[in-house]
Design a protein around this motif. Structure first.
Motif, mmCIF file in Angstrom:
data_model
loop_
_atom_site.group_PDB
_atom_site.id
_atom_site.type_symbol
_atom_site.label_atom_id
_atom_site.label_comp_id
_atom_site.label_asym_id
_atom_site.label_seq_id
_atom_site.Cartn_x
_atom_site.Cartn_y
_atom_site.Cartn_z
ATOM 1 N N ALA A 93 0.833 -1.208 0.000
ATOM 2 C CA ALA A 93 0.000 0.000 0.000
ATOM 3 C C ALA A 93 0.864 1.254 0.000
ATOM 4 O O ALA A 93 0.569 2.229 -0.711
ATOM 5 N N ARG A 118 1.744 7.281 -6.340
ATOM 6 C CA ARG A 118 0.674 8.267 -6.537
ATOM 7 C C ARG A 118 1.126 9.677 -6.195
ATOM 8 O O ARG A 118 0.761 10.643 -6.871
ATOM 9 N N PHE A 176 2.252 1.884 -3.438
ATOM 10 C CA PHE A 176 1.240 2.543 -4.278
ATOM 11 C C PHE A 176 1.145 4.036 -3.936
ATOM 12 O O PHE A 176 1.007 4.875 -4.830
ATOM 13 N N MET A 211 -4.960 3.650 -6.270
ATOM 14 C CA MET A 211 -3.993 2.746 -6.891
ATOM 15 C C MET A 211 -3.827 3.038 -8.381
ATOM 16 O O MET A 211 -2.829 2.620 -8.988
ATOM 17 N N ILE A 247 -6.326 1.686 0.123
ATOM 18 C CA ILE A 247 -5.480 0.783 -0.667
ATOM 19 C C ILE A 247 -5.323 -0.560 0.044
ATOM 20 O O ILE A 247 -5.406 -1.624 -0.595
ATOM 21 N N GLU A 292 -9.095 -2.936 -7.120
ATOM 22 C CA GLU A 292 -8.304 -1.738 -7.376
ATOM 23 C C GLU A 292 -9.141 -0.512 -7.044
ATOM 24 O O GLU A 292 -10.318 -0.432 -7.422
#
Length: 474
Positions: free
Chosen positions: A50, A57, A53, A179, A166, A175
């Protein structure tokens, strides 16, 4: 040759944030108490995925700080390649022990207090999971800590929700938006305010005039001092019933909740002073943050990384009879808050655009230790405001959707670290936030300037004063 990283030059104000964090103040933490009704056994690898991700991001979760003392410049450098191996994830398993809420809060404070290195291209954030049992079920507390230059109270709170979203998606094999959608780095506060016409040159006269006014001081008594370095933390909440009463009464009196709680904190502190036979000033200096994300047009996403908060300073007139005239004082403070958080007057930028900010940075540039820099700053700046207060309101609750899943944030808090000696910010800081119908209340303190019994008594006096305002109306 292709550039291998993006560089974002820090403004003078942002360098102040970095140096303040180096001194031990204003490193921010979001603490989430996680509900786990299905007794799901969360593992470290899922949380790490997580966080990876999240790093993808948010570019500034992949950045490091570059400092050039010779040129007095700092940069946030974002490598093109993700630094997954530099993510700092601490997992504290207390599931085999009988732990109290106080134990969990103390462990969170300990994690918060441990320095975030800015050397060797280190990331400017870290994450902790505390695993424990409550009623024979596994529960978790998650602590996200960042250098203030890459986040603020609203942003870090939203980031915590994104992490849970996440995690839940990974558990369910799905998803989520967090993500799939990567965000672009934000411009700095000064550039955004100028480009979107929130700040203009005419405000500089207002800022200069405001900072020429001598402000009253609010200093904690010497008898509260421990001369022991450390950070004290408490996290508690007001339930839905009490929260609804406060909202209803404040609305009927025509004041904002920020004004109500700011007045509560002052009244309670006065009681603490008087109980200890210490004089309390009639005029009170006030420092509070005012987030610019929803003041800019168009608005800025609350979750986007970078510090976008103005610091507002002003002082009250002589406050009234305290216990006999609470609402008159609250109304007075309400009017001051409206005046000084207005972007039209320029008061909003009285700290962020202060001409002499670079003097602060030079102290850190030309001294060997943060403590020496703080000593110089203590001599240079005679303003004292030992009580800081921030209301994050319902913005996070209203703006950031928490997805359904096995884990859910039951309580969420925001904290600022206070460790500097001599102190360069306040000795006590409070944050409140509306979350799922309840009021989350954080109190943090620099242990050098206030002992634990006094801080606990202060918390009791806050709750007592809230009860008094409610019962007096009823």
């Amino acid at each position: 040759m292709m550039n291998v990283e993006e560089k974002y030059k820090l403004t003078t104000f942002e360098r102040v944030l970095v140096n303040t964090c180096r001194a031990g103040d204003c490193i921010i933490m979001s603490t989430s108490f996680i509900s786990n009704k299905s007794n799901y056994k969360l593992d470290k690898s899922t949380v790490r995925k997580a966080l990876i991700f999240m790093q993808k991001r948010h570019p500034f979760l992949n950045c490091y700080l570059e400092t050039n003392r010779l040129t007095n410049k700092m940069f946030l450098n974002v490598p093109l390649e993700k630094s997954h191996d530099k993510i700092k994830l601490d997992w504290l398993d207390l599931s085999e022990f009988n732990v109290t809420r106080e134990t969990i809060i103390n462990e969170s404070a300990k994690f918060h207090s441990a320095p975030i290195s800015t050397e060797e291209k280190s990331l400017l954030w870290k994450f902790q999971v505390i695993e424990y049992k409550c009623d024979e079920k596994l529960n978790f507390v998650m602590n996200l800590v960042t250098n203030m230059v890459i986040s603020d109270g609203l942003s870090i709170s939203c980031l915590s929700i994104e992490i849970i979203n996440i995690v839940n998606s990974l558990i369910d094999g799905k998803e989520c938006e967090e993500m799939l959608i990567d965000l672009k780095p934000l411009l700095d506060l000064h550039t955004l305010c100028e480009e979107r016409n929130l700040f203009n040159e005419s405000h500089l006269k207002t800022i200069k005039k405001l900072n020429e006014v001598k402000k009253p001081k609010l200093a904690l008594p010497e008898k509260f001092k421990t001369n022991k370095r450390g950070f004290l933390l408490d996290l508690f909440k007001l339930d839905k019933n009490m929260t609804e009463k406060i909202i209803k009464i404040s609305k009927s009196k025509g004041i904002r909740l920020t004004s109500y709680f700011q007045t509560i904190t002052i009244y309670a502190l006065r009681k603490l002073f008087l109980e200890n036979n210490e004089p309390f000033p009639d005029q009170i200096p006030i420092e509070m943050p005012a987030n610019l994300r929803f003041r800019l047009n168009p608005k800025i996403d609350l979750n986007a990384c970078r510090f976008l908060t103005a610091i507002v300073r002003f002082s009250t007139e002589k406050l009234g009879k305290y216990n006999d005239d609470f609402w008159a004082d609250a109304k007075h403070i309400h009017e001051l808050i409206i005046q000084y958080t207005s972007a039209e007057t320029g008061y909003l930028f009285s700290v962020t655009h202060l001409k002499y900010l670079d003097i602060f940075n030079q102290f850190f540039r030309f001294t060997k230790t943060s403590e020496t820099a703080c000593k110089f700053m203590d001599l240079f700046d005679d303003e004292v405001c030992d009580l800081g207060f921030s209301n994050l309101g319902s913005f996070v609750n209203d703006s950031k959707k928490e997805l359904d899943g096995k884990l859910s944030i039951e309580e969420i808090y925001c904290s600022d670290l206070l460790l500097s000696v001599p102190k360069i910010t306040s000795a006590i800081i409070m944050h409140i936030m509306y979350w799922k119908g309840e009021t989350m209340f954080q109190i943090g303190a620099n242990n050098y300037y206030i002992d634990l019994p006094s801080l606990k008594r202060y918390k009791d006096l806050i709750l007592e004063t809230i009860e008094e305002t409610i019962n007096r109306i009823n």
